[in-house]
Scaffold this active site. Sequence first.
Site, PDB file in Angstrom:
ATOM      1  N   GLY A  21       0.816  -1.201   0.000  1.00 26.23           N
ATOM      2  CA  GLY A  21       0.000   0.000   0.000  1.00 26.23           C
ATOM      3  C   GLY A  21       0.849   1.249   0.000  1.00 26.23           C
ATOM      4  O   GLY A  21       2.083   1.195   0.066  1.00 26.23           O
ATOM      5  N   THR A  33       1.180   3.431   2.317  1.00 22.64           N
ATOM      6  CA  THR A  33       1.798   3.693   3.620  1.00 22.64           C
ATOM      7  C   THR A  33       2.590   2.503   4.127  1.00 22.64           C
ATOM      8  O   THR A  33       3.718   2.652   4.600  1.00 22.64           O
ATOM      9  CB  THR A  33       0.726   4.082   4.654  1.00 22.64           C
ATOM     10  OG1 THR A  33      -0.023   5.201   4.165  1.00 22.64           O
ATOM     11  CG2 THR A  33       1.362   4.453   5.982  1.00 22.64           C
ATOM     12  N   ASN A  34       2.012   1.310   4.030  1.00 21.50           N
ATOM     13  CA  ASN A  34       2.640   0.105   4.565  1.00 21.50           C
ATOM     14  C   ASN A  34       2.628  -1.042   3.562  1.00 21.50           C
ATOM     15  O   ASN A  34       1.767  -1.096   2.681  1.00 21.50           O
ATOM     16  CB  ASN A  34       1.910  -0.366   5.843  1.00 21.50           C
ATOM     17  CG  ASN A  34       2.049   0.603   6.986  1.00 21.50           C
ATOM     18  OD1 ASN A  34       3.161   0.975   7.368  1.00 21.50           O
ATOM     19  ND2 ASN A  34       0.935   1.028   7.543  1.00 21.50           N
ATOM     20  N   ILE A  35       3.586  -1.950   3.745  1.00 18.54           N
ATOM     21  CA  ILE A  35       3.554  -3.267   3.111  1.00 18.54           C
ATOM     22  C   ILE A  35       3.138  -4.243   4.195  1.00 18.54           C
ATOM     23  O   ILE A  35       3.838  -4.398   5.203  1.00 18.54           O
ATOM     24  CB  ILE A  35       4.918  -3.673   2.546  1.00 18.54           C
ATOM     25  CG1 ILE A  35       5.396  -2.672   1.499  1.00 18.54           C
ATOM     26  CG2 ILE A  35       4.849  -5.075   1.926  1.00 18.54           C
ATOM     27  CD1 ILE A  35       6.815  -2.935   0.999  1.00 18.54           C
ATOM     28  N   GLY A  52      -7.430  -0.721  -8.660  1.00 19.55           N
ATOM     29  CA  GLY A  52      -6.214  -1.184  -8.003  1.00 19.55           C
ATOM     30  C   GLY A  52      -6.283  -2.636  -7.590  1.00 19.55           C
ATOM     31  O   GLY A  52      -7.355  -3.173  -7.274  1.00 19.55           O
ATOM     32  N   ASP A  96      -5.325  -3.890  -4.876  1.00 17.50           N
ATOM     33  CA  ASP A  96      -5.764  -4.014  -3.488  1.00 17.50           C
ATOM     34  C   ASP A  96      -7.277  -4.182  -3.401  1.00 17.50           C
ATOM     35  O   ASP A  96      -7.783  -4.965  -2.585  1.00 17.50           O
ATOM     36  CB  ASP A  96      -5.312  -2.805  -2.672  1.00 17.50           C
ATOM     37  CG  ASP A  96      -5.770  -1.469  -3.270  1.00 17.50           C
ATOM     38  OD1 ASP A  96      -6.051  -1.406  -4.482  1.00 17.50           O
ATOM     39  OD2 ASP A  96      -5.838  -0.491  -2.499  1.00 17.50           O
ATOM     40  N   THR A 108      -4.984   4.203   3.531  1.00 20.95           N
ATOM     41  CA  THR A 108      -4.562   5.578   3.289  1.00 20.95           C
ATOM     42  C   THR A 108      -5.727   6.367   2.704  1.00 20.95           C
ATOM     43  O   THR A 108      -6.016   7.490   3.125  1.00 20.95           O
ATOM     44  CB  THR A 108      -3.354   5.605   2.338  1.00 20.95           C
ATOM     45  OG1 THR A 108      -2.314   4.773   2.881  1.00 20.95           O
ATOM     46  CG2 THR A 108      -2.828   7.010   2.171  1.00 20.95           C
ATOM     47  N   THR A 165      -8.715  21.408  23.031  1.00 18.03           N
ATOM     48  CA  THR A 165      -8.430  21.325  21.597  1.00 18.03           C
ATOM     49  C   THR A 165      -8.156  19.907  21.134  1.00 18.03           C
ATOM     50  O   THR A 165      -8.668  19.460  20.103  1.00 18.03           O
ATOM     51  CB  THR A 165      -7.233  22.228  21.251  1.00 18.03           C
ATOM     52  OG1 THR A 165      -7.557  23.577  21.570  1.00 18.03           O
ATOM     53  CG2 THR A 165      -6.876  22.126  19.773  1.00 18.03           C
TER      54      THR A 165
END
Length: 260
Positions: free
Chosen positions: A8, A10-12, A107, A109, A132, A184
């Site tokens: 992906g 961000t990550n594998i 994709g 994925d 993501t 906040t």
Amino acid sequence: MLMTLDVGNTNITVGVFDHDDLKATFRMTTKTPRTSDELGMVLWTMLSTRLIDSSLIHDVVISSVVPKIMHSLENAVIKYFHCTPLIIGPGVKTGISVNSENPKEVGADRIVNVAAAYHLYHQACLVIDFGTATTYDYISAKGVFEYTVISPGIEIAAQALWSMTAKLPEIEIIKPERVLSKNTVSGMQSGLVYGYIGQVEYLVRRIKEELNQPQLKVIATGGLGRILVNETDCIDEYDPDLAFKGMKIIYDKNQKGNRE
């Protein structure tokens, strides 16, 4: 053993199957550029920490949405695991068909997710992947991938919030006890998490209405889904291993002698 690699943005994420048993999973960051030796050594090391002998990996399947990493990753598999990986893409049997204006845009994925959902449940499904980006993918009762909705993932929304505002801090994405807040940080957490839950519930409701399928099965996956899945009743199942299962199913369909 079979190793599945879900690449992906961000990550594998990595899954290792011993026949049909998912023995281990782990993840590493998707960094580019990386050499084939770096990738190979990281995979070997992570397998060893799970007490898995890398020499027992006989086949590898890759689902990737990051083209830049593929040359190094494919060479890493060949050099360190001595096999040519099955890369999910055009020409690979998946057990489903894609009814899209441009099927090549879909994709890998998302293909593995809907293939797994259809194979496991044998009915029309909506698969929500909290990655993501968050994708909502519909596969029909006949195994046709027909519709999709794509929105920014909750992490993208969070990063936009604190990177584009001067006084808002970087925060942990967790659910506060209440929507209303007096500070906040918890106010940001409330807006992100409860706001995202609202998005999911609205989109699922509209998708069911447009399809005229009020009982449509909804399956969620993706690491960030853990934050949301228990906070809404619009999700029927949460399966963090759905992509691994989909890659294993597709691998089986592409073995010699399998004509499904």
